[in-house]
Design an enzyme around this catalytic site. Structure first.
Site, PDB file in Angstrom:
ATOM      1  N   ASP A   8      -7.190 -11.080  -2.580  1.00  0.00           N
ATOM      2  CA  ASP A   8      -8.616 -11.295  -2.415  1.00  0.00           C
ATOM      3  C   ASP A   8      -9.325 -10.467  -3.482  1.00  0.00           C
ATOM      4  OD1 ASP A   8      -8.687  -8.657  -1.504  1.00  0.00           O
ATOM      5  OD2 ASP A   8      -9.466  -9.156   0.485  1.00  0.00           O
ATOM      6  N   CYS A  65      -4.710  -6.959  -1.157  1.00  0.00           N
ATOM      7  CA  CYS A  65      -6.132  -6.880  -0.821  1.00  0.00           C
ATOM      8  C   CYS A  65      -6.533  -5.415  -0.949  1.00  0.00           C
ATOM      9  CB  CYS A  65      -6.432  -7.457   0.567  1.00  0.00           C
ATOM     10  SG  CYS A  65      -5.761  -6.563   1.970  1.00  0.00           S
ATOM     11  N   THR A  67      -6.645  -2.983   1.321  1.00  0.00           N
ATOM     12  CA  THR A  67      -5.720  -2.098   2.035  1.00  0.00           C
ATOM     13  C   THR A  67      -4.320  -2.679   2.179  1.00  0.00           C
ATOM     14  OG1 THR A  67      -6.278  -3.035   4.184  1.00  0.00           O
ATOM     15  CG2 THR A  67      -7.598  -1.134   3.425  1.00  0.00           C
ATOM     16  N   HIS A  98      16.535  -3.863   5.390  1.00  0.00           N
ATOM     17  CA  HIS A  98      16.681  -3.911   6.843  1.00  0.00           C
ATOM     18  C   HIS A  98      15.928  -5.054   7.499  1.00  0.00           C
ATOM     19  CE1 HIS A  98      17.716   0.662   7.159  1.00  0.00           C
ATOM     20  NE2 HIS A  98      18.457   0.014   6.283  1.00  0.00           N
ATOM     21  N   HIS A 133      21.414  -5.633  10.998  1.00  0.00           N
ATOM     22  CA  HIS A 133      20.004  -5.989  10.822  1.00  0.00           C
ATOM     23  C   HIS A 133      19.777  -7.488  10.984  1.00  0.00           C
ATOM     24  CE1 HIS A 133      19.458  -1.928   9.463  1.00  0.00           C
ATOM     25  NE2 HIS A 133      20.370  -2.111   8.524  1.00  0.00           N
TER      26      HIS A 133
END
Length: 192
Positions: A8, A65, A67, A98, A133
């Site tokens: 964004d 973005c 954050t 993992h 995993h």
């Protein structure tokens, strides 16, 4: 490797640096936007990237973005996506090794360009370990499919059975109970 990339307005500058890094390191990519710093909504970018990765059109995706949080939440709404927010190299490595993450999310306002490029490099070059995993990742994906496709009447109980090891997914319309005996569980919907 073929990469779907998008951002964004809050991640535009970092996306451009990542694109340059990808090209310099021999990766093919497609830019899903945004193409400037004008305000836009991250779901409008995250969902097309995630759908393209989930459909197998791209090996992996990278979303940025401000954050890394919102764009990752949006990506994880798409079935088949395991988006991981990574702001350090350890998490980048672990998300691949993992969790078999197929989309990397980062926040331009959280980390600098140098660290971000290190994270991308590690994330692209780390393979999924599988083993112990793999079962965990398969449970995540099975839960998602059961819920989204409406294959069960009581998803909480069916998922609890799967997690407890009392059942495993064989096909989406049935699962195995006990000693490998195939039974249709009362939790499954009669019609899909």
């Amino acid at each position: 490797m073929k990469i779907a990339i998008g951002c964004d307005h809050g991640g535009f500058e970092l996306k451009e640096a990542v694109k340059k890094f990808l090209a310099e390191n021999g990766h093919e990519y497609q830019d899903f936007g945004t193409h400037d710093t004008q305000s836009c909504d991250y779901p409008d970018i995250a969902v097309p990237v995630a759908k393209a990765v989930a459909a197998g059109e791209f090996d992996r995706g990278i979303l940025i973005c401000g954050t890394g949080i919102g764009i990752g939440i949006a990506a994880n709404k798409v079935a088949g996506i395991r988006a991981a927010l990574c702001h350090d190299t350890f998490s980048a490595h672990a998300s691949r090794e993992h969790n078999n993450a197929n989309v990397l999310t980062m926040g331009q306002r959280v980390i600098g360009q140098g660290l971000a490029l290190d994270i991308v490099n590690i994330w692209l070059n780390t393979e999924f370990e599988g083993g112990r995993h793999e079962g965990r990742v398969n449970k995540l994906m099975a839960q998602r499919c059961l819920l989204e496709q409406g294959f069960v009447k009581n998803p909480d109980q069916t998922i609890a059975d799967i997690i407890a090891g009392k059942a495993e997914i064989v096909k989406f319309e049935r699962y195995v109970l006990g000693e490998g005996l195939e039974k249709r569980n009362e939790n499954f919907a009669d019609e899909v």
